[in-house]
Design a protein around this motif. Structure first.
Motif, PDB file in Angstrom:
ATOM      1  N   TYR A 148      -2.364 -13.285   3.733  1.00  0.00           N
ATOM      2  CA  TYR A 148      -2.210 -12.265   2.688  1.00  0.00           C
ATOM      3  C   TYR A 148      -3.219 -11.144   2.882  1.00  0.00           C
ATOM      4  N   LEU A 183      -1.201  -5.730  -0.853  1.00  0.00           N
ATOM      5  CA  LEU A 183       0.183  -6.182  -0.926  1.00  0.00           C
ATOM      6  C   LEU A 183       0.570  -6.393  -2.385  1.00  0.00           C
ATOM      7  N   PRO A 184       1.752  -5.898  -2.801  1.00  0.00           N
ATOM      8  CA  PRO A 184       2.149  -6.109  -4.198  1.00  0.00           C
ATOM      9  C   PRO A 184       2.265  -7.594  -4.530  1.00  0.00           C
ATOM     10  N   CYS A 218      -2.322  -8.475   5.324  1.00  0.00           N
ATOM     11  CA  CYS A 218      -1.276  -7.524   4.935  1.00  0.00           C
ATOM     12  C   CYS A 218      -1.852  -6.305   4.241  1.00  0.00           C
ATOM     13  N   ASN A 224       7.446  -5.877   3.305  1.00  0.00           N
ATOM     14  CA  ASN A 224       6.114  -5.329   3.014  1.00  0.00           C
ATOM     15  C   ASN A 224       5.028  -5.894   3.929  1.00  0.00           C
ATOM     16  N   PHE A 235       5.925  -9.284  -3.497  1.00  0.00           N
ATOM     17  CA  PHE A 235       6.234  -8.618  -2.234  1.00  0.00           C
ATOM     18  C   PHE A 235       7.456  -9.265  -1.577  1.00  0.00           C
TER      19      PHE A 235
END
Length: 991
Positions: free
Chosen positions: A278, A288-289, A281, A296, A292
């Motif tokens: 994570y 990262l949302p 990213c 993404n 996601f």
């Protein structure tokens, strides 16, 4: 009307006050005689009232929005000129809470700042939010695995020796031996994995359970350390090694606990891998949302994720490969939207290759646990695990398992409960929010297996209580048909009872359900088995039946637990029964009419346990008893219970425990009321005093209660049976006078003497009031320099000062005794104050003398500020007699002399600030209570004003306010003399 004849004025010189002091004090007294000013209290009160001003309301309303005109000033710079000013004004309606909506309030701004500071980083809060979103399908009604962990570790233990394989490590591939080429790095890591597979490990034998747990915890820490030092391969090796331990069932009784310990390590590994990917990213601009998608995720993170899955796929053995892949199941989210839904069925099928049914069911439990965490909406894999388990369930009774049990010397009765945690968890996951049709299908499939007791118990433990309760009679039928050889029926009835404590069965079936269950429970010979079941079914009985059925159940419990004192091994269950009974019977008259309730309490022979039970009963009584009671059944029972708590107090009892017990007993005392039968009420207080004499807070409460009783008696019986009422009130007063000396706290006694004296005075018991006040005065010399408050030593003088000020307020209305002379109580109190040893650097004695001066000034008025109904105070007894006023003035002058003498002793550098403060305080006292039309007193006030400013220690702001007050008062009628005084009071200037 309580009245006394005025005392004679002869022999005043024998009373001990004024004190016999040196000649210069007498001279002072002669120079500054005291003259109290006459007070019109009603006029003063009227002048202090707020002035009423008419208000033109118009359109005004306090809740109407306020219109604010805002002016803005702006500087505009122009070329070739100086700054000019432009202003604009706008009228707008402003709401003080509107700033919250536009995010400009301080908290919103702080939150925005925090968010900005955390931009581009992976924080703990964002991780917790992602975890919460992942579990959004799972509500609070789903019991998490963490709640079951402690119970499993406590229940499944062993005394046999255990073994473990520890990875010894390799020097190849450590962080310090990095190579430049990526292919070389990959090759090195593969060699490390091969090295692990070839046996770079050490087997530790003959470990106790505690040693084994410690070794597992060491491995968990080693995993974290290896990860932190970027030794990812070593971390993977540790996880593989730990997973292999789950294939070992050599000490089968310990397997459920071993599963819990190992899966903790797997969970740690899964979180580390997920957070690692994570974090890859996120770039420096954005993270990262939370929700996601694989689109993404950048290519580097995807490649790293695939590498992890490839490494795990190369593990040769099935069990470690399954567990390690399941631990990072969540990482499939980085690769594809359907990754998790595709992996779950495959992992479910992998479990079919595990031959040992115990190992297999725990593997399914772990997969269900991971599935509920990462994809709770994917119910198909959960259902598949359940039905696959049913297909292989017959293996439990196969020859392989039987031979293993014989080899380890384990009986089937001990073996089958090992499945309960795993089966219970699988059943819980499958049944969570499951439709009725699926639950019914699951139950029918279990029936086809011959109503196996283990399966049935798991169903009742995991399914919704409402589902079980509505089919209670069906489950009782299945329980009857079960074979009891492998799983006892009483445990099945216990599981059924736990459901019925949460949900109600059909009303028509309730009595039959109780009868069927109790037929089995009452036949149990083992006391522990019996009490474990009875504890559960007591709640069902209390919920749905009357005291008759509850009494029958309690009698049966007594019958089973009394022989051989079996109750001594079952105190927790017996306590639970008591708590359930009192939780459902809020009417204590009904509760104590249950014949076997008190005999049930007799089984609590251990004092600490008995006291805890009594505390539970008293807490319930205080919480649920709404109205005062005089029910003899309740009183006798609770007196016995309170006596039990009281008698447990000894020299080793902690103060907190004493306070708790006293609080409960006081709660009971407050709820006892005999209405207008005051004599019975007093008899109750007398009995309580004899029973609870070791708890001082209880005695204090009793004294307060008796004082209230005396006041209530006088109020209710007003005008009737006056002689009998007076006798009763004197009995109440005597109760207090006898009880107070038994208390330990010095200030508790002082305050109670004062309070009780006030009550006696209010009831026209003048002699008794004098006795209380004399006792208080005689106790003052015993006040120590330091007192303990909440375990800390504190100076006692501030508390003594507070008490004496309250005492003075009462002495104003106490009439003199005809045989003891004028103001005899005041003189005795002054003698005690004079002889008391005060702190060297304390001014409290002078503050007390100042308060005495206020008291004496109030006593010289024609009409006192307040009175007690039907009690003639000294203003009525003396009627402004000149001899009384002369005696009063003498006392005032003696007190003034003491104050002035003390001010002289403060003429030292280190005490000048104290001298200034006390001088101004004395000045204010003279201003408030003295007649400043007297020249000498006026001159004294001017001297005190100069003294307060002499050494520059005065508070200028206070002096200014005081002078303004004098000037304001000088404008009032009969206050012209203050104008001249104000002119003589200069303010010191500071340069």
């Amino acid at each position: 009307m309580a009245s006394r004849a005025g005392p004679s004025f002869s022999g005043q010189e024998k009373r001990g006050w004024p004190p016999r002091t040196s000649g210069h004090v007498t001279a002072k007294m002669a120079v500054f005689p005291w003259h109290s000013r006459n007070r019109n209290y009603k006029a003063e009160l009227a002048s202090c009232r707020l002035e009423t001003v008419p208000l033109e309301c118009g359109d005004y309303h306090p809740l109407k929005p306020i219109t604010v005109t805002e002016s803005k000033t702006k500087k505009v710079s122009r070329k070739g000129s100086t700054s000019s000013t432009s202003s604009s004004s706008s009228s707008s309606v402003l709401d003080p809470l509107s700033s919250v909506l536009d995010g400009t309030d301080p908290l919103s701004m702080f939150a925005a700042t925090s968010d900005a500071a955390a931009s581009g980083t992976v924080t703990d809060s964002s991780r917790k939010k992602r975890e919460k979103d992942d579990n959004s399908f799972v509500g609070p009604d789903f019991e998490p695995w963490a709640n079951k962990r402690g119970e499993i570790l406590a229940r499944y233990t062993t005394t046999e020796k255990l073994s473990i394989n520890l990875f010894m490590g390799s020097e190849k591939g450590r962080a310090g031996a990095a190579t430049s080429a990526m292919s070389e790095k990959v090759r090195t890591r593969l060699e490390e994995l091969d090295d692990f597979e070839e046996g770079s490990q050490k087997e530790l034998l003959n470990l106790t359970q505690q040693d084994y747990v410690s070794r597992i915890e060491e491995l968990n820490q080693s995993l974290k350390d290896a990860w932190a030092s970027d030794q990812k391969v070593k971390a993977l090796k540790i996880v593989i090694q730990c997973s292999k331990l789950l294939s070992d069932t050599s000490v089968i009784q310990f397997y459920p606990s071993k599963f819990v310990l190992i899966t903790d390590i797997l969970d740690t590994f899964g979180k580390l891998v997920y957070e690692r990917i994570y974090s890859m990213c996120a770039d420096s601009r954005s993270a990262l949302p939370d929700h996601f998608s694989p689109e993404n995720v950048n290519d580097t993170a995807k490649e790293t994720c695939l590498n992890w899955f490839f490494k795990i796929a190369s593990i040769r053995e099935l069990i470690p490969r399954f567990y390690v892949e399941a631990s990072i199941l969540k990482c499939n989210k980085f690769l594809s939207k359907t990754g998790i839904s595709e992996c779950l069925p495959r992992l479910t099928c992998m479990i079919r290759g595990i031959g040992d049914p115990l190992v297999s069911v725990y593997a399914r439990a772990y997969l269900c646990r991971v599935g509920m965490e990462v994809a709770p909406h994917l119910k198909e894999s959960l259902n598949k695990n359940f039905f696959d388990f049913l297909l292989t369930f017959k293996q439990i009774h196969g020859d392989t398992v039987q031979n293993q049990l014989v080899a380890q010397g384990v009986e089937l009765l001990s073996y089958l409960p090992l499945y309960s945690p795993a089966m219970g968890w699988i059943f819980q996951c499958v049944s969570y929010h499951a439709p009725e049709a699926l639950l019914t299908e699951m139950m029918e499939r279990c029936k086809k297996l011959g109503n196996n007791a283990l399966l049935l118990n798991s169903v009742m433990s995991a399914f919704r209580a409402e589902f079980i309760a509505t089919r209670s009679m069906d489950f009782i039928g299945m329980i009857k048909e079960c074979d009891e050889s492998g799983f006892p029926k009483h445990l099945l009835f216990r599981s059924l009872g736990l459901n019925l404590a949460l949900a109600d069965p059909p009303e028509n079936d309730r009595l039959q359900i109780l009868n069927e269950a109790w037929k089995v429970i009452t036949k149990l010979k083992n006391p522990q088995d019996y009490i474990n079941c009875a504890e559960v079914w007591v709640e069902y009985t209390c919920r749905h039946f009357t005291k008759r059925e509850v009494n029958t159940v309690l009698a049966d419990v007594i019958k089973h637990m009394t022989p051989d004192r079996a109750f001594e091994d079952s105190y927790p269950q017996l306590q639970s029964i008591i708590k359930k009974v009192i939780a459902h019977f809020h009417d204590f008259s009904v509760l104590f009419s249950v014949e076997k309730f008190l005999p049930f309490l007799d089984m609590f022979q251990k004092e600490s346990v008995r006291v805890e039970v009594c505390k539970c009963i008293m807490e319930a009584f205080i919480k649920h008893q709404q109205e005062p009671t005089k029910d003899p059944v309740i009183l006798n029972a609770l007196m016995h219970i309170c006596k039990t708590m009281h008698d447990s107090v000894n020299a080793l009892t902690l103060e907190d425990e004493k306070r708790m017990l006293a609080h409960l007993i006081n709660g009971f005392i407050k709820m006892v009321s005999f209405g207008r039968d005051f004599e019975q009420q007093l008899s109750f207080y007398v009995e309580s005093r004899s029973m609870f004499c070791n708890l001082e807070p209880v005695l204090v409460q009793l004294i307060h209660s008796v004082n209230r009783l005396a006041m209530e008696t006088r109020k209710v019986m007003k005008g009737t049976h006056s002689r009998k009422t007076a006798a009763f009130v004197r009995a109440c007063v005597a109760y207090c006078f006898i009880t107070i000396p038994s208390l330990v706290g010095i200030f508790t006694r002082l305050n109670l003497y004062l309070h009780s004296g006030q009550v006696a005075l209010a009831n026209q018991c003048l002699s008794q009031a004098d006795a209380f006040f004399k006792a208080a005065i005689g106790l003052i010399p015993e006040v120590p320099k330091m007192i303990s408050i909440d375990g800390k030593l504190r100076p006692s003088e501030p508390f003594l000062l507070e008490f004496l000020c309250n005492f003075f307020s009462t002495l104003l209305i106490v009439p003199d005794h005809p045989e003891h002379g004028v103001l005899f109580l005041v003189r005795e109190l002054l003698n005690v104050i004079q002889d008391y040893t005060w702190e060297d650097n304390s001014d409290d004695k002078i503050r007390i003398y100042t308060s005495v001066l206020h008291l004496l000034s109030a006593m010289s008025q024609d009409t006192y500020l307040y009175h007690i109904d039907k009690v003639d105070s000294n203003d009525s007894l003396y009627g402004g007699d000149s001899k009384f006023l002369a005696e009063n003035s003498k006392l005032c002058e003696a007190v003034m002399a003491q104050i002035l003498e003390h001010l002289k002793t403060l003429a030292k550098d280190e005490a000048l600030k104290r001298q200034s403060s006390l001088g101004l305080s004395f000045f204010n006292s003279i201003l408030a209570h003295g007649d400043l039309r007297n020249n000498k007193l006026n001159q004294l006030s001017v001297n005190l004003w100069h003294l307060a400013q002499r050494h520059g220690c005065a508070d200028t702001r206070t002096m200014v306010k005081t002078l303004d007050y004098i000037k304001k008062r000088s404008k009032q009628p009969d206050m012209n003399h203050l104008t001249e005084l104000a002119l003589r009071l200069p303010l010191q200037t500071r340069t």
